[in-house]
Design an enzyme around this catalytic site. Structure first.
Site, short mmCIF file in Angstrom:
data_model
loop_
_atom_site.label_atom_id
_atom_site.label_comp_id
_atom_site.label_asym_id
_atom_site.label_seq_id
_atom_site.Cartn_x
_atom_site.Cartn_y
_atom_site.Cartn_z
N ASP A 65 -3.87 25.38 20.80
CA ASP A 65 -3.90 24.11 19.42
C ASP A 65 -2.68 24.04 18.92
OD1 ASP A 65 -6.42 23.46 19.93
OD2 ASP A 65 -7.09 24.84 18.43
N MET A 73 -9.52 23.21 5.68
CA MET A 73 -9.12 22.03 5.96
C MET A 73 -9.54 21.10 4.87
SD MET A 73 -10.72 21.18 9.62
CE MET A 73 -11.94 22.22 9.68
N GLY A 98 -7.27 31.31 14.54
CA GLY A 98 -8.33 31.86 13.87
C GLY A 98 -9.19 32.35 14.95
N PRO A 133 -4.38 33.87 12.53
CA PRO A 133 -3.82 33.06 11.62
C PRO A 133 -2.36 32.79 11.67
CG PRO A 133 -4.08 35.26 10.51
CD PRO A 133 -4.88 35.40 11.84
N LYS A 184 -4.59 17.58 18.78
CA LYS A 184 -5.21 16.28 18.82
C LYS A 184 -4.53 15.34 17.84
CE LYS A 184 -9.14 18.82 19.36
NZ LYS A 184 -10.04 19.71 18.36
N GLY A 221 -1.12 31.31 5.55
CA GLY A 221 -1.46 32.56 5.27
C GLY A 221 -1.14 33.54 6.59
N1 SAH Z 1 -10.62 28.32 13.71
C1 SAH Z 1 -9.81 28.35 12.80
C2 SAH Z 1 -10.06 27.27 11.62
C3 SAH Z 1 -9.51 25.85 12.39
S1 SAH Z 1 -9.72 24.57 11.07
C4 SAH Z 1 -9.95 30.02 12.02
O1 SAH Z 1 -11.09 30.76 12.19
O2 SAH Z 1 -9.28 30.05 11.32
C5 SAH Z 1 -8.12 24.70 10.44
C6 SAH Z 1 -8.11 25.00 9.03
O3 SAH Z 1 -7.87 26.73 9.05
C7 SAH Z 1 -6.89 24.65 8.30
O4 SAH Z 1 -6.91 23.32 7.74
C8 SAH Z 1 -6.86 25.79 7.20
O5 SAH Z 1 -7.74 25.48 6.04
C9 SAH Z 1 -7.17 26.84 7.74
N2 SAH Z 1 -6.33 27.62 8.24
C10 SAH Z 1 -5.92 28.14 9.69
N3 SAH Z 1 -4.85 28.88 9.86
C11 SAH Z 1 -4.41 29.21 8.59
C12 SAH Z 1 -3.32 29.83 7.91
N4 SAH Z 1 -2.42 30.56 8.50
N5 SAH Z 1 -3.26 29.62 6.64
C13 SAH Z 1 -4.00 28.93 5.67
N6 SAH Z 1 -5.08 28.15 6.22
C14 SAH Z 1 -5.28 28.30 7.48
#
Ligand code: SAH
Length: 505
Positions: A257, A392, A311, A234, A279, A421
């Protein structure tokens, strides 16, 4: 002799198989010394009045020989080396003196002056061993270096060393000239061999080496590259996996990304090529195809490619599509999971996703546009005693509330909305489902943010531990870092579009 005048120690790896090694002392330190001597195949004799429980058990099983009583020089009679590991300085001195008199190599634990040999800090990967010494002067430094190497070298080194050792004769026959052999090794190691071993494809690795060793085998063919699809977690670099870190250290090219933070990228190999492949909104399809093409082209050119995603790559990360593209083009790949936002945000907000009293299941949901919302099973999502983790979703909070309440979810259901987060700028907003859209607007919550909805979210109020306390309905208005920082503050009633995340989707 002054420190810098002392000559360095002479390193050696001793073959102790079947040879007697004496350990004097019967406590925990003696046990550790005995264990590593046993591992090297030594015949271990432990001398002490009493043995701690594990050593006693080993003595009973016949794994070690116990000499009971106070140290006697005759214990050294058939020893090749000795280790003094008692907590009595006088005894340790006696052992050192008696060993020295018989020209038996002796180590006194934690006493470089009395020791004639020292036991290095070690990194072991099967038959491959790295021994680290500070000359006895700074064992902590050696230990730190050992930790560093431990994190960098994965188990494939062990498999590689074993495989190459097994083929040693053929390797020497194939490249009798040491220079040619060195070049061949460099090429082998730059190629896919080790990656195959890491993916536990031992048979393919053997076949590959076989082909190299055939008399008419390849000598200069370009090595095939491969792609690792890696989850970056994250944002907090401390939440990377060891494997992700290792791959970042080896990568030639990193396609990342926008969501991946600078802290993580800073850990990459210095000379790796970093390419941001975030993107553009409205340009998803072509952007995704461009990413596929980039991965394939770099891999075909023989590079080690890391495709780094925020993530976890398989949670709303389009990792599946990327693997399908690689598979279709016959490019080798591996996948390294990452800590997904739901798991990280919950942890960093003090919200257990499940709880015996409140929630027996968790759903990971994406709410990135109206079309995706239409495909969701709303009656199921509105059920109680479960936690929703919505990715999202910042732009869709009004719809989310309307549909959930419409299907019967209690408007008083607690939520925690976690922005950024695990990062230093993390903010958590808490409240009830009824107030959700208004609170998100009031605090100008922006992407990336994750919504946790369910009874467990109320625990953030008491269990939070990272950064500031949660902002709630009672919090002072606008503690947003965006306000007054030149950034646009959305007008009341206008949902903040989740733009950055549309791009990452
Ligand atoms: N593959 C990623 C998700 C990608 S979609 C994963 O597994 O976390 C992108 C969404 O992930 C964002 O819109 C948000 O909802 C969430 N997200 C990713 N990183 C975040 C973070 N540090 N804090 C809060 N939400 C996060």
């Amino acid at each position: 002799m002054s420190l810098d005048a002392a000559p360095p120690l002479y390193p050696l790896f001793a073959d102790l198989r079947g040879r007697t090694a004496l350990v004097v002392g019967g406590g925990g330190v003696a046990r550790r010394k005995a264990a590593s001597l046993l591992q090297s195949g030594a015949r271990v004799v432990v001398g002490a009045p009493e043995l701690e429980p594990t050593l006693s058990a080993w003595a009973l099983e016949g794994r070690i020989v116990h000499r009971r009583g106070r140290f006697r020089p005759s214990w050294l009679d058939d020893a090749w080396l000795a280790i003094a590991a008692t907590d009595e300085v006088a005894v340790n001195r006696e052992v050192a003196a008696a060993a020295e008199a018989r020209r038996i190599w002796v180590n006194v634990v934690d006493d470089a002056a009395l020791s004639r040999f020292q036991v290095p800090a070690r990194v072991e990967r099967g038959p491959l061993q790295i021994a680290i010494s500070s000359g006895g002067g700074a064992p902590m430094l050696a230990r730190l270096l050992r930790e560093r190497l431990e994190t960098q070298l994965d188990d494939s080194w062990s498999a590689l060393a074993t495989l190459l050792a097994r083929q040693r004769g053929r390797i020497r026959a194939r490249w009798p000239d040491p220079g040619a052999r060195r070049r061949a090794f460099a090429r082998l190691l730059a190629g896919p061999l080790q990656g195959l071993l890491r993916r536990r494809r031992d048979r393919e690795a053997e076949l590959l080496l076989d082909a190299e060793l055939a008399p008419d085998g390849p000598t200069s063919a370009a090595p095939a590259g491969s792609v690792a699809l890696v989850g970056a977690g994250p944002g907090d670099p401390g939440l990377l996996t060891l494997r992700a870190l290792r791959l970042l250290n080896e990568a030639d090219v990193i396609l990342h990304d926008r969501l991946v933070g600078d802290g993580v990228l800073a850990l990459a190999r210095r000379d790796a090529e970093l390419v941001s492949v975030g993107k553009q909104a409205g340009d998803h399809r072509t952007a995704q195809e461009r990413i596929h093409a980039l991965m394939i082209d770099h891999a075909r050119a023989g590079r080690r490619v890391v495709r780094l995603k925020g993530g976890d790559p398989f949670v709303f990360g389009r990792g599946g599509e990327e693997l399908e593209a690689l598979h279709a083009h016959g490019i080798g790949y591996e996948v390294v999971p990452g800590i997904t936002a739901a798991v990280a945000c919950a942890a960093y907000a003090g919200v257990p996703l499940t709880h015996r009293d409140h929630a027996q299941s968790v759903r990971l949901v994406t709410a990135h546009c109206s079309a995706s919302l239409d495909t969701l099973d709303w009656p199921a999502l509105a059920q109680e005693r479960q936690t929703l983790a919505v990715y999202m979703g910042v732009a869709m909070l009004d719809t989310l509330r309307t549909r959930l309440v419409g299907e019967g979810r209690d408007p008083a259901t607690p939520f925690a909305l976690v922005e950024n987060g695990s990062r230093p700028e993390q903010r958590v907003v808490t409240g009830t489902l009824h107030e959700l859209p208004a609170l998100a607007r009031r605090h100008a919550v922006r992407s990336p943010a994750l919504l946790i909805l369910g009874e467990v979210a109320a625990l953030a109020e008491t269990l939070h531990w990272f950064g500031d306390a949660p902002l709630s309905a009672a919090s002072a208005v606008l503690r947003s870092p965006h306000a007054g920082a030149g950034g646009p503050v959305p007008a009341p009633g206008t949902p903040e579009p989740d733009r950055a995340l549309e791009r990452a989707a």
